[in-house]
Design an enzyme around this catalytic site. Structure first.
Site, PDB file in Angstrom:
ATOM      1  N   ARG A 133     -13.172  12.488   5.099  1.00 43.22           N
ATOM      2  CA  ARG A 133     -11.945  13.273   5.349  1.00 43.22           C
ATOM      3  C   ARG A 133     -11.531  14.062   4.133  1.00 43.22           C
ATOM      4  O   ARG A 133     -11.068  15.199   4.223  1.00 43.22           O
ATOM      5  CB  ARG A 133     -10.787  12.322   5.724  1.00 43.22           C
TER       6      ARG A 133
ATOM      7  N   SER B  48      -6.325   4.281   8.849  1.00 42.72           N
ATOM      8  CA  SER B  48      -7.001   4.018   7.569  1.00 42.72           C
ATOM      9  C   SER B  48      -6.270   2.904   6.813  1.00 42.72           C
ATOM     10  O   SER B  48      -6.874   1.924   6.372  1.00 42.72           O
ATOM     11  CB  SER B  48      -7.014   5.319   6.744  1.00 42.72           C
TER      12      SER B  48
ATOM     13  N   HIS C 121       0.851  -1.193   0.000  1.00 37.02           N
ATOM     14  CA  HIS C 121       0.000   0.000   0.000  1.00 37.02           C
ATOM     15  C   HIS C 121       0.884   1.239   0.000  1.00 37.02           C
ATOM     16  O   HIS C 121       1.992   1.219   0.552  1.00 37.02           O
ATOM     17  CB  HIS C 121      -0.891   0.002   1.250  1.00 37.02           C
TER      18      HIS C 121
ATOM     19  N   ASP D 203     -13.617   2.644   7.454  1.00 36.07           N
ATOM     20  CA  ASP D 203     -12.583   3.414   6.746  1.00 36.07           C
ATOM     21  C   ASP D 203     -13.143   3.969   5.453  1.00 36.07           C
ATOM     22  O   ASP D 203     -12.861   5.105   5.080  1.00 36.07           O
ATOM     23  CB  ASP D 203     -11.347   2.552   6.446  1.00 36.07           C
TER      24      ASP D 203
ATOM     25  N   LYS E  25      -7.436  -1.386   6.690  1.00 31.35           N
ATOM     26  CA  LYS E  25      -7.707  -2.045   5.400  1.00 31.35           C
ATOM     27  C   LYS E  25      -6.778  -3.236   5.195  1.00 31.35           C
ATOM     28  O   LYS E  25      -7.189  -4.287   4.735  1.00 31.35           O
ATOM     29  CB  LYS E  25      -7.424  -1.066   4.254  1.00 31.35           C
TER      30      LYS E  25
HETATM   31  N1  URA Z   1      -4.157   5.975   1.905  1.00 25.77           N
HETATM   32  C1  URA Z   1      -5.156   5.451   2.668  1.00 25.77           C
HETATM   33  O1  URA Z   1      -5.607   4.332   2.441  1.00 25.77           O
HETATM   34  N2  URA Z   1      -5.620   6.175   3.678  1.00 25.77           N
HETATM   35  C2  URA Z   1      -5.145   7.407   3.959  1.00 25.77           C
HETATM   36  O2  URA Z   1      -5.617   7.996   4.890  1.00 25.77           O
HETATM   37  C3  URA Z   1      -4.122   7.948   3.167  1.00 25.77           C
HETATM   38  C4  URA Z   1      -3.640   7.197   2.139  1.00 25.77           C
END
Ligand code: URA
Length: 400
Positions: A168, A183, A82, A161, A187
């Site tokens: 957000r 966040s 990620h 999320d 995930k």
């Molecule tokens: N990527 C994400 O999944 N969440 C964030 O808050 C910022 C970047």
């Protein structure tokens, strides 16, 4: 428990208990806490922060707001990747087919554009027919069949999320360490992989503007990973200029496909090989990072990675004729050149400014429900350090 008291507590810089955090996350997911109450609490967290214990509790509450995938039927070791977000960041689109072509399973859940940054899901969906919203069973089936699937966040995985992320984005509360860490890690934990590689971007076009903050965010996420029993590796990447030479959904797909054919900028090659080398290592397929980099380049050169990308696109409903003949992609109506006024060298290429221009052109969202214009974006002709000549192109804006 009362949401008003929880908001007031964080507004007044107090620490929230685990129960209070769980209450907020559960009730917001159900819809009994409204968007405006959630916005108030998120703003209070943004302004007053959270300590590590609160951040971990928030992550776990968000993870538990939905299902947690069990990927053990795919393999004993599944590695996920990620990015904390950036401008022109198409690394996942290039790297994941490479990894799958090395027979390392890729089960990847990606995000949409957030703030001034782009999102992998928006980029993939600019390929006509590509669906990032397939059922979880199909997601797992695809990984078993072709070794890769890349989907968006489903309503069942970390749904808290999904709601908070979109909210957000519309209330200027993206750049917050506890909110970003929770966040991403909620995930990743829910998505079921047992090893996680994180691209932690750092610079004016990232949410973490300096190295110290990026390291702090990386450490926070590593710690959460450890508590959740997931080995987590973070790689810091430079986001003081956009990655590669394009910004905008279709433009970035075209650049990613070119990279999979071996035509890539130096920064893309460095990031892809570095992060890829760690993924190979964590998956148990080679401890030597330099050798792993060579394996990556080999599968680009022998076209295995490109062919894997075609397989992925086809499997998820995409029309591969667009990848085979990229002239077919819809083009923006207008092309506006940016011309150099002087001879010299590029000393700065502010990724944040480029990201904001790209959103204003229509490549990103201003509001949660906004659509995206895939064809628009920016093509950089020069990067930092490049020589420029008077009256030559610096970049091109494509718009409608
Ligand atoms: N990527 C994400 O999944 N969440 C964030 O808050 C910022 C970047």
């Amino acid at each position: 428990m009362n949401i008003l008291e929880i908001i007031a507590k964080k507004r007044d810089k107090q620490e929230l208990t685990k129960e209070e955090i769980e209450f907020f996350v559960t009730e917001y997911t159900k819809g009994t806490v409204t968007d405006y109450q959630a916005a108030a609490l998120i703003m209070a967290i943004y302004l007053n922060g959270m300590n590590s214990r609160e951040t971990t509790d928030l992550t776990m509450a968000m993870t538990c707001s939905g299902e947690t995938l069990d990927l053990s039927s795919i393999s004993d070791i599944v590695v996920d990747k990620h990015s904390t977000g950036g401008v022109g960041d198409k690394i996942t689109i290039i790297l994941m087919p490479i990894i799958a072509s090395l027979e390392i399973p890729v089960a990847k859940m990606s995000g949409r554009g957030l703030g001034f940054t782009g999102g992998t899901v928006d980029k993939l969906e600019s390929i006509p027919g590509y669906s990032a919203s397939i059922p979880i069973e199909e997601f797992i089936e695809n990984v078993k069949e072709i070794g890769i699937s890349v989907i968006g966040q489903t309503m069942n995985l970390a749904p808290a999320d999904k709601k908070m992320y979109a909210l957000r984005d519309t209330i200027s509360c993206v750049e917050s360490m506890p909110l970003i860490a929770s966040s991403i890690m909620s995930k990743k934990i829910a998505a079921g992989a047992n090893k996680i590689v994180l691209e932690v971007t750092c610079g004016n076009g990232a949410f973490m503007k300096n190295k110290e903050d990026a390291i702090k965010l990386a450490e926070e996420m590593k710690e959460i990973g450890k508590l959740a029993n997931k080995e987590t590796v973070c790689v810091l990447t430079n986001m003081n200029e956009p990655i590669g030479k394009t910004i905008g959904n279709t433009l970035e797909i075209i650049e990613a496909v070119e990279a999979l054919k071996g035509n890539m900028t130096e920064d893309i090659e460095t990031i892809v090989t570095t992060i890829g080398a760690y993924i190979i290592k964590l998956s148990g397929n080679g401890d030597n990072l330099e050798e792993n980099k060579l394996k990556i380049m080999e599968n680009i050169n022998n076209k295995k990675a490109y062919n894997k990308f075609l397989e992925l696109v086809k499997k998820q409903g995409g029309d591969i004729s667009f990848i085979e003949d990229m002239e077919k992609f819809e083009k923006a109506k207008y092309i506006v050149p940016v011309i150099s006024k002087n001879n010299g060298y590029v000393s700065e290429l502010n990724a944040l400014t480029v990201g904001k221009i790209s959103v204003n052109l229509g490549a990103g969202r201003m509001k949660k429900e906004d659509g995206i214009d895939n064809a628009v974006g920016i093509m950089l002709n020069k990067k930092i350090g490049d020589k420029v000549e008077k009256r030559r192109y610096l970049s091109l804006y494509t718009c409608k």
